[in-house]
Design a protein around this motif. Structure first.
Motif, PDB file in Angstrom:
ATOM      1  N   ALA A   1       0.947  -1.328   0.215  1.00 63.07           N
ATOM      2  CA  ALA A   1       0.020   0.007  -0.082  1.00 63.07           C
ATOM      3  C   ALA A   1       0.854   1.189   0.110  1.00 63.07           C
ATOM      4  O   ALA A   1       0.278   2.362   0.076  1.00 63.07           O
ATOM      5  N   ARG A   2       2.460   0.993  -0.011  1.00 62.89           N
ATOM      6  CA  ARG A   2       3.126   2.104  -0.001  1.00 62.89           C
ATOM      7  C   ARG A   2       2.788   3.095   1.350  1.00 62.89           C
ATOM      8  O   ARG A   2       3.300   4.387   1.226  1.00 62.89           O
ATOM      9  N   LYS A   3       2.491   2.570   2.300  1.00 66.24           N
ATOM     10  CA  LYS A   3       2.078   3.233   3.466  1.00 66.24           C
ATOM     11  C   LYS A   3       3.128   2.579   4.612  1.00 66.24           C
ATOM     12  O   LYS A   3       3.193   2.974   5.858  1.00 66.24           O
ATOM     13  N   GLN A   4       4.414   1.755   4.166  1.00 69.39           N
ATOM     14  CA  GLN A   4       5.149   1.219   5.090  1.00 69.39           C
ATOM     15  C   GLN A   4       6.002   2.418   5.592  1.00 69.39           C
ATOM     16  O   GLN A   4       6.559   3.184   4.733  1.00 69.39           O
ATOM     17  N   THR A   5       6.253   2.457   6.925  1.00 67.04           N
ATOM     18  CA  THR A   5       7.255   3.283   7.288  1.00 67.04           C
ATOM     19  C   THR A   5       8.797   3.148   6.947  1.00 67.04           C
ATOM     20  O   THR A   5       9.303   2.042   7.161  1.00 67.04           O
ATOM     21  N   ILE A   6       9.348   3.937   5.952  1.00 67.43           N
ATOM     22  CA  ILE A   6      10.575   3.683   5.571  1.00 67.43           C
ATOM     23  C   ILE A   6      11.920   4.900   5.793  1.00 67.43           C
ATOM     24  O   ILE A   6      11.121   6.082   6.203  1.00 67.43           O
ATOM     25  N   SER A   7      12.981   4.609   5.919  1.00 67.11           N
ATOM     26  CA  SER A   7      13.963   5.271   6.105  1.00 67.11           C
ATOM     27  C   SER A   7      15.002   5.484   4.801  1.00 67.11           C
ATOM     28  O   SER A   7      15.928   4.660   4.771  1.00 67.11           O
ATOM     29  N   PRO A   8      14.706   6.250   3.865  1.00 68.08           N
ATOM     30  CA  PRO A   8      15.385   5.871   2.617  1.00 68.08           C
ATOM     31  C   PRO A   8      16.791   6.564   2.813  1.00 68.08           C
ATOM     32  O   PRO A   8      17.253   7.673   3.796  1.00 68.08           O
ATOM     33  N   LYS A   9      17.905   5.952   2.263  1.00 65.05           N
ATOM     34  CA  LYS A   9      19.275   6.408   2.439  1.00 65.05           C
ATOM     35  C   LYS A   9      19.880   6.127   1.027  1.00 65.05           C
ATOM     36  O   LYS A   9      19.253   5.502   0.017  1.00 65.05           O
ATOM     37  N   GLN A  10      21.040   6.853   0.818  1.00 56.11           N
ATOM     38  CA  GLN A  10      21.776   7.052  -0.495  1.00 56.11           C
ATOM     39  C   GLN A  10      22.562   5.539  -0.392  1.00 56.11           C
ATOM     40  O   GLN A  10      23.344   5.438   0.430  1.00 56.11           O
ATOM     41  N   LEU A  11      22.378   4.707  -1.465  1.00 60.96           N
ATOM     42  CA  LEU A  11      22.834   3.352  -1.414  1.00 60.96           C
ATOM     43  C   LEU A  11      23.642   2.942  -2.769  1.00 60.96           C
ATOM     44  O   LEU A  11      23.446   3.543  -3.722  1.00 60.96           O
ATOM     45  N   ASP A  12      24.857   2.425  -2.412  1.00 63.77           N
ATOM     46  CA  ASP A  12      25.362   1.665  -3.442  1.00 63.77           C
ATOM     47  C   ASP A  12      24.788   0.101  -3.694  1.00 63.77           C
ATOM     48  O   ASP A  12      25.135  -0.647  -2.628  1.00 63.77           O
ATOM     49  N   LEU A  13      24.323  -0.038  -4.632  1.00 60.00           N
ATOM     50  CA  LEU A  13      23.318  -1.126  -4.653  1.00 60.00           C
ATOM     51  C   LEU A  13      24.296  -2.414  -4.570  1.00 60.00           C
ATOM     52  O   LEU A  13      23.979  -3.496  -4.151  1.00 60.00           O
ATOM     53  N   ASN A  14      25.542  -2.385  -5.185  1.00 55.09           N
ATOM     54  CA  ASN A  14      26.453  -3.433  -5.191  1.00 55.09           C
ATOM     55  C   ASN A  14      26.766  -3.912  -3.628  1.00 55.09           C
ATOM     56  O   ASN A  14      26.800  -4.862  -3.311  1.00 55.09           O
ATOM     57  N   THR A  15      26.939  -3.038  -2.919  1.00 52.25           N
ATOM     58  CA  THR A  15      27.465  -3.145  -1.602  1.00 52.25           C
ATOM     59  C   THR A  15      26.318  -3.727  -0.817  1.00 52.25           C
ATOM     60  O   THR A  15      26.206  -4.572  -0.077  1.00 52.25           O
ATOM     61  N   THR A  16      25.110  -3.269  -0.994  1.00 53.29           N
ATOM     62  CA  THR A  16      23.865  -3.752  -0.275  1.00 53.29           C
ATOM     63  C   THR A  16      23.482  -5.184  -0.726  1.00 53.29           C
ATOM     64  O   THR A  16      23.309  -6.015   0.272  1.00 53.29           O
ATOM     65  N   VAL A  17      23.535  -5.478  -2.031  1.00 54.05           N
ATOM     66  CA  VAL A  17      23.398  -6.792  -2.382  1.00 54.05           C
ATOM     67  C   VAL A  17      24.492  -7.755  -1.843  1.00 54.05           C
ATOM     68  O   VAL A  17      23.994  -8.845  -1.445  1.00 54.05           O
ATOM     69  N   GLU A  18      25.594  -7.482  -1.767  1.00 49.36           N
ATOM     70  CA  GLU A  18      26.847  -8.328  -1.525  1.00 49.36           C
ATOM     71  C   GLU A  18      26.543  -8.597  -0.001  1.00 49.36           C
ATOM     72  O   GLU A  18      26.810  -9.753   0.504  1.00 49.36           O
ATOM     73  N   SER A  19      26.236  -7.746   0.814  1.00 53.66           N
ATOM     74  CA  SER A  19      25.934  -8.043   2.378  1.00 53.66           C
ATOM     75  C   SER A  19      24.994  -9.037   2.515  1.00 53.66           C
ATOM     76  O   SER A  19      24.810  -9.401   3.560  1.00 53.66           O
ATOM     77  N   MET A  20      24.080  -9.428   1.468  1.00 50.88           N
ATOM     78  CA  MET A  20      22.947 -10.155   1.733  1.00 50.88           C
ATOM     79  C   MET A  20      23.202 -11.632   1.238  1.00 50.88           C
ATOM     80  O   MET A  20      22.300 -12.633   1.113  1.00 50.88           O
ATOM     81  N   LEU A  21      24.227 -11.436   0.391  1.00 48.01           N
ATOM     82  CA  LEU A  21      24.625 -12.973  -0.327  1.00 48.01           C
ATOM     83  C   LEU A  21      24.386 -14.312   0.642  1.00 48.01           C
ATOM     84  O   LEU A  21      23.611 -15.276   0.101  1.00 48.01           O
ATOM     85  N   ASN A  22      25.056 -14.106   1.526  1.00 46.03           N
ATOM     86  CA  ASN A  22      25.050 -15.399   2.343  1.00 46.03           C
ATOM     87  C   ASN A  22      23.862 -15.865   2.907  1.00 46.03           C
ATOM     88  O   ASN A  22      23.578 -16.942   3.109  1.00 46.03           O
ATOM     89  N   MET A  23      22.949 -14.704   3.413  1.00 45.89           N
ATOM     90  CA  MET A  23      21.672 -15.017   3.840  1.00 45.89           C
ATOM     91  C   MET A  23      21.073 -15.533   2.764  1.00 45.89           C
ATOM     92  O   MET A  23      20.121 -16.507   2.856  1.00 45.89           O
ATOM     93  N   LEU A  24      21.160 -15.174   1.514  1.00 48.33           N
ATOM     94  CA  LEU A  24      20.207 -15.480   0.400  1.00 48.33           C
ATOM     95  C   LEU A  24      20.643 -17.167   0.046  1.00 48.33           C
ATOM     96  O   LEU A  24      19.504 -17.754  -0.285  1.00 48.33           O
ATOM     97  N   ARG A  25      21.774 -17.275   0.160  1.00 47.55           N
ATOM     98  CA  ARG A  25      22.472 -18.520  -0.151  1.00 47.55           C
ATOM     99  C   ARG A  25      21.718 -19.593   0.799  1.00 47.55           C
ATOM    100  O   ARG A  25      21.237 -20.813   0.398  1.00 47.55           O
TER     101      ARG A  25
END
Length: 859
Positions: A549-573
């Motif tokens: 519903a796009r009513k989720q409370t969010i805290s936008p930040k400037q991200l490097d998507l590569n860094t963000t994804v790499e931090s999740m790889l172990n959890m995703l595996r």
């Protein structure tokens, strides 16, 4: 026994005796007696009687009679002979026959006299005589040598007939014979022993007959028709024989295949056993009649075709390409031309595109040529003004030369007729009929017919535009309805989730307080923990509903998507398990995005779980990042795309894939294809809400049994730090003039890609199936430089198709395209590593750069 003659007999005998008495006297005069001499004058009396009778007959004769001695002195002339020369008979007695002839005529007279002295006569011969006044006239003369009883020549006798009238008639006939415009032929019929006509012989033909037939009198006189014209039908011999034998005239028409002409023949019998024919050349009349008949048939065919095209459901309900193929095929057959083309003019009149070409030998072809028309404005001005252009009538016209120079008129084409295709008075295209061979004179009805078909073509374009507008309107309406539905569901879900979230907070809070108060060995602790676990799970679902519903409370930040994804790889595996290989393909110097990191976690977790569930057993999942730029023109052709610079996050799997129906409902809340209790149907809905909340968009590419690719485009955020990583904007890639065979089973993508390539100057051959691509490659006569093909297609994949095309064109370059990423395609074994590949969707700049790169790559 002597019989005494009668008195009458004695009297007759006495009449034939001539008696002469002589008195005998002495010298002194005394009578002494008489002497009588009796002579038989019977022969003389007979001759005198014959002469008397001859003169009596000759004097009243209506032809000339003359007798002369052997020296040529006239002894007798009858009145007719004398009068015809202007004399009285008495004036000619004793005159020499040279009196009637001049010096030139005497040669012929002397020749006849010589014949007569030798043969005793001369046959009837035309001899020219001179009148007393000097005029000349013809006489038909015959002569005989007169002899006595001892056969000694005594004189000559001639008979003469004035043939002035017949000679004049003959002259008139000869003049008519030689000067008449109609052919004239005189023949002699040839019959067999039973009297049946079997052939006929040429006796004479006049010059007109020579001109009509090509025959020459000198070569045909005396020859039979079977000798001169061996293919003459026996029926004509029979017809002419009946005329010669019966004398009954007849008039009929005759076509001589050997001579190649039509005649109206009047045959009559001038003499027994002969027939004469007067020939009137009616070839032009027959040709005109045949032309009128053909014209009438042609006009009838044209009217029938117009009616067929106007009320033909197969045309009305067909695509514009199929409709134009039907139209051009029928038009080519009706006009009996070699090629018919439909050209479409760009709005700024700078390009002329041949949409359809129907070739009498190779059949229909689509989207073949692209012509820069900026240099030939006069041609279009002429079309606006006249609606029709006949290139044969304007061979010296500059517009014709301009068209020829720009290859609109192929060199082998000698006759071209163009008709304007107009809508609301605006020139939108050209309908062109092309004829090879001798120069063709276009008929008025053909020009009118082409104009009528051009009007029908304009209607087809109008119908197509209307149908496209209706389809686009329906599509937009469906998108609006979908958006409104999602928005309504979102508002409902957001409202419910907000209230529910409050209640869950109360439940969790009281559960936590109860756990603190309860003793460790209290039986209620396990129940309270189950309540807490269920509440937390419900809270997670609530968060997903709020995200959708796009009513989720969010805290936008400037991200490097590569860094963000790499931090999740172990959890995703750990999430997808060991049987699935997770491949990470980041793009260097990635642009920054601004969003809540937890939303990236939600997106990747949901996509990876869906990929895991779609893979049966061992599989592969690929996560990639990239940079994409879309312009307004590209977004017009791709619904849902937004112009600008975007960071790409792509997740691909080689699982079971999805049908089109599934993709249409993919982002609806609670829609799931999983079994009950294995999915809530909120995963992709959550992703959709997150992406929309961050002003991005999603593109999904999937086919059954071919896996799926989810491409998420997040808007680029430009900062000072980001500017340092920014790469220079691509310059417009160069185009070319090579020929490209484009194969794509999705019509809208095929049309869009073709337009991109053509705008870069390439010649494009299009095919919607591999079989059509192979057929076009076989029929194409020139070189094909590049095969640009989709990888996954129903009949065969792109790799197998490239093998068949390479067999036909060994030097052809290959460029594969797919909605899947290159890594996924290579892993599936559809393509080899290192092949030229471009991922859909692509911009025109990326496409042009890749095409140029492949074409320019050295072998």
């Amino acid at each position: 026994m002597n019989v005494k003659p009668t008195y009458e007999e004695l009297e007759k005998r006495i009449q034939k005796l001539e008696k002469k008495n002589t008195r005998l006297e002495k010298q002194d005069g005394r009578y002494i007696g008489s002497m009588g001499i009796v002579s038989d004058i019977t022969e003389r009396r007979r001759t005198e009687e014959e002469n008397r009778r001859f003169r009596m007959i000759a004097d009243i004769a209506v032809y000339g009679k003359a007798i002369a001695d052997l020296q040529g002195n006239l002894l007798y002339v009858n009145p007719f002979f004398a009068n015809i020369h202007g004399y009285e008979p008495e004036q000619l007695m004793g005159k020499h026959f040279h009196l009637f002839h001049n010096q030139e005529q005497l040669k012929e007279v002397n020749r006849l006299m010589a014949y007569m002295m030798r043969d005793g006569h001369f046959a009837p011969t035309t001899v020219w005589h001179c009148h007393q006044d000097g005029t000349k006239f013809p006489m038909l003369m015959s002569g005989v040598l007169l002899r006595d009883r001892s056969d000694k020549p005594q004189g000559i006798a001639v008979s003469a007939i004035d043939i002035t009238a017949s000679h004049q008639a003959e002259q008139n006939f000869q003049m008519l014979f030689h000067k008449m415009l109609d052919g004239f032929a005189l023949h002699e019929i040839i019959c067999d022993d039973s009297g049946t006509p079997v052939d006929y012989r040429f006796l004479d033909i006049n010059p007109a007959f020579e001109r009509m037939t090509g025959l020459k009198a000198a070569s045909v006189k005396g020859r039979t028709v079977k000798d001169v014209l061996p293919n003459t039908e026996i029926s004509w011999i029979k017809t002419y024989g009946e005329v010669a034998l019966s004398g009954a005239p007849v008039t009929f028409e005759n076509h001589s295949a050997e001579i190649g002409k039509h005649f109206q023949v009047t045959a009559f019998c001038p003499a027994p056993g002969q027939f004469a024919c007067i020939f009137q050349d009616i070839t032009e009349r027959k040709q005109a009649e045949e032309l009128n008949r053909k014209n009438a048939e042609r006009v009838k065919m044209q009217r029938n075709l117009i009616a067929q095209l106007t009320f033909n459901d197969s045309i009305i309900n067909s695509s514009i390409d199929d409709a134009l193929k039907i139209l051009t095929c029928k038009l080519a057959a009706t006009l009996q031309v070699d090629r018919v083309s439909v050209w479409l003019l760009s709005e700024n009149e700078t390009r002329l595109k041949r949409l359809v070409l129907h070739d009498a030998q190779t059949g229909p072809h689509s989207q073949l040529d692209d012509l820069n028309t900026g240099d030939i404005p006069s041609y279009f001005e002429a079309l606006r003004k006249n609606s029709l252009i006949d290139a044969d009538d304007a061979q010296n016209d500059t517009r014709t030369q301009e068209l020829t120079d720009h290859y609109l008129i192929p060199l082998k084409i000698s006759s071209l007729l163009d008709s304007a295709i107009q809508q609301d008075g605006r020139l939108i295209g050209v309908l062109s009929a092309e004829h090879r061979g001798p120069i063709r004179q276009w008929h008025t009805d053909e020009e009118s017919f082409l104009s009528a078909v051009a009007n029908l073509t304009a209607q087809l374009f109008a119908n197509t535009e209307r149908k496209q507008a209706e389809a686009e309107r329906e599509k937009l309406q469906a998108q609006l309805s979908q958006a409104q539905k999602l928005e309504s569901v979102g508002r409902l879900a957001g409202g419910v989730a907000h209230d529910f979230n409050n209640m869950l907070g109360v439940i969790l809070g009281h559960t936590e307080l109860a756990l603190l108060k309860a003793e460790e060995d209290n039986d209620l602790i396990s129940d309270l923990k189950e309540i807490q676990k269920a509440a937390k799970r419900s809270a997670d679902i609530t968060k997903q509903l709020l995200a959708f519903a796009r009513k989720q409370t969010i805290s936008p930040k400037q991200l490097d998507l590569n860094t963000t994804v790499e931090s999740m790889l172990n959890m995703l595996r750990r999430l997808i398990g060991e049987d699935i290989d997770l491949v990470w393909q980041p793009t260097a110097h990635l642009w920054s995005v601004k969003m809540d990191p937890s939303q990236i976690d939600q997106i990747l977790a949901n996509l990876c779980v869906n990929a895991r569930d779609a893979i049966a057993g061992v599989g592969k999942l690929t996560i990639e990042t990239g940079k994409k730029t879309f312009d307004k023109e590209y977004c017009k052709e791709h619904a849902g795309f937004i112009p600008g610079d975007f960071v790409l996050l792509a997740v691909s799997d080689n699982g079971c894939g999805m049908s089109k129906d599934t993709q249409d409902n993919l982002f609806e809340p609670f829609f799931t294809t999983k079994e009950v209790s294995k999915g809530t149907g909120l995963g992709l809905a959550t992703i959709y809400g997150i992406v929309k909340q961050n002003d991005g968009f999603i593109n999904v590419y999937s086919e059954p049994d071919q896996g799926s690719t989810f491409k998420i485009y997040l808007p680029r955020v430009v900062t000072d730090e980001d500017n340092d990583k920014a790469i220079p904007e691509k310059k417009a890639a160069a185009g070319g003039t090579e020929t490209i065979l484009l194969v794509e089973d999705e019509p809208s993508i095929l049309r869009m890609t073709r337009m991109m390539l053509e705008r870069k100057g390439y010649t494009v051959l299009t095919a919607t199936t591999p079989a059509e691509a192979v057929e076009k490659a076989k029929n194409h006569t020139d070189k094909i430089h590049l095969l640009m093909t989709d990888v996954v297609m129903p009949e065969m994949n792109g790799r197998d198709l490239s093998g068949k095309i390479t067999d036909l064109y060994p030097d052809i370059r290959l460029l594969f395209m797919s909605g899947y990423t290159a890594n996924v395609i290579a892993h599936q074994g559809v393509l080899d590593d290192g092949v030229a590949f471009i991922q859909k969707p692509f911009s025109m700049a990326d496409m042009a750069e890749k095409v140029r790169e492949v074409l320019d790559k050295s072998c």
